[in-house]
Scaffold this active site. Structure first.
Site, mmCIF file in Angstrom:
data_model
loop_
_atom_site.group_PDB
_atom_site.id
_atom_site.type_symbol
_atom_site.label_atom_id
_atom_site.label_comp_id
_atom_site.label_asym_id
_atom_site.label_seq_id
_atom_site.Cartn_x
_atom_site.Cartn_y
_atom_site.Cartn_z
ATOM 1 N N GLY A 292 0.845 -1.191 0.000
ATOM 2 C CA GLY A 292 0.000 0.000 0.000
ATOM 3 C C GLY A 292 0.873 1.229 0.000
ATOM 4 O O GLY A 292 2.062 1.171 -0.296
ATOM 5 N N TYR A 294 1.855 2.997 2.467
ATOM 6 C CA TYR A 294 2.823 3.142 3.528
ATOM 7 C C TYR A 294 3.677 1.938 3.806
ATOM 8 O O TYR A 294 4.520 1.959 4.683
ATOM 9 C CB TYR A 294 2.148 3.642 4.810
ATOM 10 C CG TYR A 294 2.353 5.097 4.836
ATOM 11 C CD1 TYR A 294 3.474 5.620 5.459
ATOM 12 C CD2 TYR A 294 1.529 5.917 4.108
ATOM 13 C CE1 TYR A 294 3.741 6.957 5.398
ATOM 14 C CE2 TYR A 294 1.779 7.257 4.039
ATOM 15 C CZ TYR A 294 2.883 7.777 4.685
ATOM 16 O OH TYR A 294 3.145 9.092 4.603
ATOM 17 N N VAL A 297 3.327 -5.357 2.773
ATOM 18 C CA VAL A 297 2.846 -6.263 3.811
ATOM 19 C C VAL A 297 3.257 -7.686 3.434
ATOM 20 O O VAL A 297 3.025 -8.136 2.302
ATOM 21 C CB VAL A 297 1.311 -6.172 3.974
ATOM 22 C CG1 VAL A 297 0.842 -7.068 5.116
ATOM 23 C CG2 VAL A 297 0.894 -4.729 4.243
ATOM 24 N N ASP A 407 -10.267 6.458 6.189
ATOM 25 C CA ASP A 407 -9.965 5.747 4.934
ATOM 26 C C ASP A 407 -10.638 4.379 4.938
ATOM 27 O O ASP A 407 -10.016 3.373 4.576
ATOM 28 C CB ASP A 407 -8.451 5.614 4.753
ATOM 29 C CG ASP A 407 -8.081 5.333 3.292
ATOM 30 O OD1 ASP A 407 -8.952 5.504 2.415
ATOM 31 O OD2 ASP A 407 -6.930 4.955 3.034
HETATM 32 N N1 LIG Z 1 -2.833 -8.014 9.145
HETATM 33 C C1 LIG Z 1 -2.933 -8.280 7.849
HETATM 34 N N2 LIG Z 1 -3.100 -9.540 7.420
HETATM 35 C C2 LIG Z 1 -3.190 -9.819 6.117
HETATM 36 N N3 LIG Z 1 -3.146 -8.894 5.139
HETATM 37 C C3 LIG Z 1 -2.991 -7.608 5.501
HETATM 38 C C4 LIG Z 1 -2.869 -7.236 6.858
HETATM 39 N N4 LIG Z 1 -2.740 -5.890 6.917
HETATM 40 C C5 LIG Z 1 -2.766 -5.461 5.654
HETATM 41 N N5 LIG Z 1 -2.907 -6.470 4.783
HETATM 42 C C6 LIG Z 1 -2.997 -6.402 3.320
HETATM 43 O O1 LIG Z 1 -2.163 -5.357 2.876
HETATM 44 C C7 LIG Z 1 -2.942 -4.358 2.213
HETATM 45 C C8 LIG Z 1 -2.341 -3.011 2.482
HETATM 46 O O2 LIG Z 1 -2.334 -2.797 3.890
HETATM 47 P P1 LIG Z 1 -2.592 -1.369 4.477
HETATM 48 O O3 LIG Z 1 -3.886 -0.878 3.924
HETATM 49 O O4 LIG Z 1 -2.456 -1.440 5.948
HETATM 50 O O5 LIG Z 1 -1.373 -0.594 3.849
HETATM 51 P P2 LIG Z 1 -1.293 0.883 3.366
HETATM 52 O O6 LIG Z 1 0.084 1.085 2.863
HETATM 53 O O7 LIG Z 1 -1.690 1.793 4.439
HETATM 54 O O8 LIG Z 1 -2.357 0.819 2.194
HETATM 55 P P3 LIG Z 1 -3.216 1.932 1.481
HETATM 56 O O9 LIG Z 1 -2.614 2.081 0.130
HETATM 57 O O10 LIG Z 1 -4.596 1.336 1.417
HETATM 58 O O11 LIG Z 1 -3.170 3.173 2.275
HETATM 59 C C9 LIG Z 1 -4.370 -4.565 2.692
HETATM 60 O O12 LIG Z 1 -5.309 -4.129 1.736
HETATM 61 C C10 LIG Z 1 -4.400 -6.060 2.876
HETATM 62 O O13 LIG Z 1 -4.628 -6.712 1.630
#
Ligand SMILES: Nc1ncnc2c1ncn2[C@@H]1O[C@H](COP(=O)(O)OP(=O)(O)OP(=O)(O)O)[C@@H](O)[C@H]1O
Length: 629
Positions: A292, A294, A297, A407
């Protein structure tokens, strides 16, 4: 136990017998109790007094509709396997559920009391802010980069931090000025008058009930939004030489609250944070799950315990400028909050060269967005009810604890094979309720963005999350996003086409909104019902009067009139048949963990920072190499 049926989702409903369903009959109250079942957290044992009171009120004479529910059950109407039996009080009116439904629950919108004027801010604002969460056992490596100059920090054009930067313009801060360190800097001292005054913000140590028997955060989220308004990155050199007051201790002293859920730890130097933080090398990387804004994962295994976890690597793309504040907010909130509907962050670990940080989270097999893309049919109504109840409970918990998620979208909703839904991605979330500068309207991914944000308001409330929940409810029912605009104007246009163009009558003050005059075709009619008819032969998702009423209340234009999470939880849709499916009976799906979820994404909502995100991805990750690099 969830009904395991890998790859057999569509056959599940046929296979489940009525008797199996009735064996599992539980009333709605049991449903609420059950959600605590897998938890071993002591916080989950605690039941808020508010909940006890309301439970008592129900027991003490609130009419119950279980009889009518049962008779309908016997007739088999709309019953689905695993559906919970009716046990909650129901005012369900067979004839006109939606229209005759009384206002659900008292209105309880927590609106951010933004103070626009500096003087007013200091004289009037009363903010008994909660204490900071306990310092994590080590967190920030000492070898992290030098602090950025203010100008560097203030150039908000590369990441989602840009969003926050719009609202945060104070000089660069050190991590030692954060809630995880002890010494306040100048900006923090500015906060003192505000902290000591009173407001409707939560009391120090107060644990807001979530209506679900959960305790509040062990240590409520700190007031970083007030104190960190200046920048998005923190220097983490641990070099601050301020006095020894910790934010929490100071705050506690100021308010004299003896009721902090956890003893506040004594002040610690930021250098202490290095102690006890495990290395990411103690985890075996299995595969990348997603990436994503930030962070990447990963799915990983704890080498010591064998436990499968998700590791979210905090992107340090601006490492020269310190630690990203948005990540700090996310880590802080997730470490502080414990609720069955909020993803659990277990600990924070560091990379090998100490310049990368990972959040260790409970692993969830799916996110709802990716999952729906693999499903042949949408979720059934009783499944949607089960998911919505969990989602609303999570939203209520956040709002009760003065946090806006900002969000909420299907890709930020995780589902495991025990039927548990959990909200993740708190990178945009923030505490509200304190006197703040106007918030940025550049939050919430476009498709889920509330009209008031699209129309440019900067003073918004929990209602923005509730709008997102309306979009999510519709998406769960239809298996496709409700409003999939490409630009802000297109998004507004799509909303107007379905809900009609708002006016002063339905939304007082609408005409004065900054972008109200944006040229869109006038749409006089609300066509939402056409999308979700009561019956359908064309494959469109059906929705009862009550369900439609809830959807309408979530998708109400006027944020003041939009339903709250608390009221939505009491909505009669959850009490009429088909009743919410028990989590135990939620379908399970093939684990998607062997794949990178990104490649499966078919449709993705554009958001204001999409381009920036792409740029980031192209630039590649910074930080350590190695297994997780
Ligand atoms: N605890 C978890 N277990 C499994 N998959 C996860 C977990 N946390 C996040 N993910 C996966 O990773 C993706 C991205 O996580 P997250 O939304 O926390 O990151 P981000 O960088 O903040 O993303 P965004 O671009 O949505 O802001 C989620 O949509 C999900 O598919």
């Amino acid at each position: 136990m969830a009904a395991g049926r890998y790859g057999a989702y569509n056959g599940f409903r046929d296979r489940d017998s009525e008797s199996e369903a009735s064996e599992k009959k539980e009333n709605l109250n049991n449903y609420k109790d059950n959600k605590d079942r897998p938890s071993n957290r002591e916080s989950r044992v605690r039941v808020s007094s508010r909940k006890e009171q309301s439970a008592a009120a129900e027991t003490n004479g609130a009419p119950r509709s279980s009889d009518s529910g049962r008779s309908r059950d016997r007739s088999g109407t709309d019953r689905e396997p695993g559906e919970l039996s009716s046990g909650a009080s129901g005012e369900s009116d067979e004839t006109g559920v939606a229209r005759s439904s009384p206002p659900v629950g008292a209105k309880k919108r927590k609106f951010s009391p933004i103070v626009w004027d500096q003087e007013e801010k200091q004289s009037k604002a009363v903010v008994p802010l909660p204490p900071p969460p306990p310092l994590p056992e080590g967190f920030v490596p000492s070898s992290l980069p030098e602090p950025a100059s203010v100008s560097e920090v203030g150039s908000p054009d590369e990441t989602r931090d840009a969003v926050v930067a719009e609202e945060d313009f104070i000089s660069t801060r050190h991590i030692s000025a954060s809630r995880w360190a002890d010494a306040p800097d100048e900006g923090e001292e500015d906060l003192e008058p505000r902290r000591r005054s009173g407001s409707s913000s939560p009391e120090l140590g107060e644990v807001s009930g979530d209506g679900s028997g959960q305790s509040g955060p062990k240590s409520p989220v700190s007031h970083d939004d007030v104190e960190e308004e200046g920048q998005d990155f923190m220097d983490v050199d641990g070099g601050s030489e301020g006095d020894d007051r910790s934010v929490g201790t100071d705050s506690e002293a100021a308010h004299g609250s003896p009721e902090s859920p956890e003893p506040i730890k004594p002040p610690q130097r930021s250098i202490d944070m290095l102690k006890g933080c495990r290395s990411v090398d103690e985890f075996e990387r299995l595969n990348r799950i997603n990436e994503g804004t930030y962070g990447v994962v990963y799915r990983a295994r704890d080498k010591k315990t064998g436990e499968i976890v998700a590791l979210k690597k905090v992107k340090m793309e601006k490492e020269r400028e310190g630690f990203p504040l948005t990540s700090l907010r996310e880590i802080n909130i997730l470490l502080s909050f414990h609720h069955p509907s909020i993803v659990d962050v277990k600990e924070v670990v560091v990379g090998s060269s100490l310049d990368s940080i990972f959040m260790v989270m409970e692993y969830m097999e799916h996110d709802l967005k990716a999952l729906m893309e693999t499903m042949k049919q949408p979720f059934s109504q009783s499944e949607v009810k089960c998911l919505m109840l969990q989602l609303l409970e999570g939203a209520k918990y956040l709002h009760d604890n003065w946090v806006l998620h900002r969000d909420l979208k299907t890709s930020n909703l995780l589902l495991n094979n025990r039927g548990e839904l959990k909200i993740c991605d708190f990178g945009l979330s923030r505490q509200y309720g304190s006197p703040l500068k106007p918030y940025t309207h550049l939050v919430v991914t476009l498709w889920y963005r509330a009209p008031e944000l699209l129309l440019g308001v900067k003073e918004y409330s929990t209602a923005i999350d509730m709008w997102s929940l309306g979009c999510i409810m519709a998406e769960l029912l239809a298996k496709e996003p409700l409003f999939s605009g490409k630009t802000e104007i297109d998004q507004l246009d799509k909303i107007y086409r379905i809900l009609g163009t708002p006016n002063e009558r339905i939304w007082p003050g609408f005409a004065k909104l900054p972008k109200a005059r944006i040229q869109t075709v006038k749409q006089p009619y609300n066509k939402l019902r056409e999308k979700f008819p009561p019956t359908s032969f064309s494959g469109r998702p059906t929705l009862s009067e009550a369900g439609f009423d809830l959807l309408n209340k979530l998708l109400t234009f006027d944020p003041e009139k939009r339903i709250t999470a608390d009221a939505a939880l009491k909505h009669e849709w959850f009490r009429e048949v088909p009743l919410p499916k028990s989590k135990d009976f939620m379908p399970t799906f093939p684990a998607q963990n062997a794949q990178d979820r990104r490649v499966r994404r078919v449709m993705k909502s554009p958001d204001p920072l999409e381009e920036l995100r792409k740029k980031e991805l192209q630039q590649g990750e910074l930080g350590t190499g190695g297994l997780f690099g």
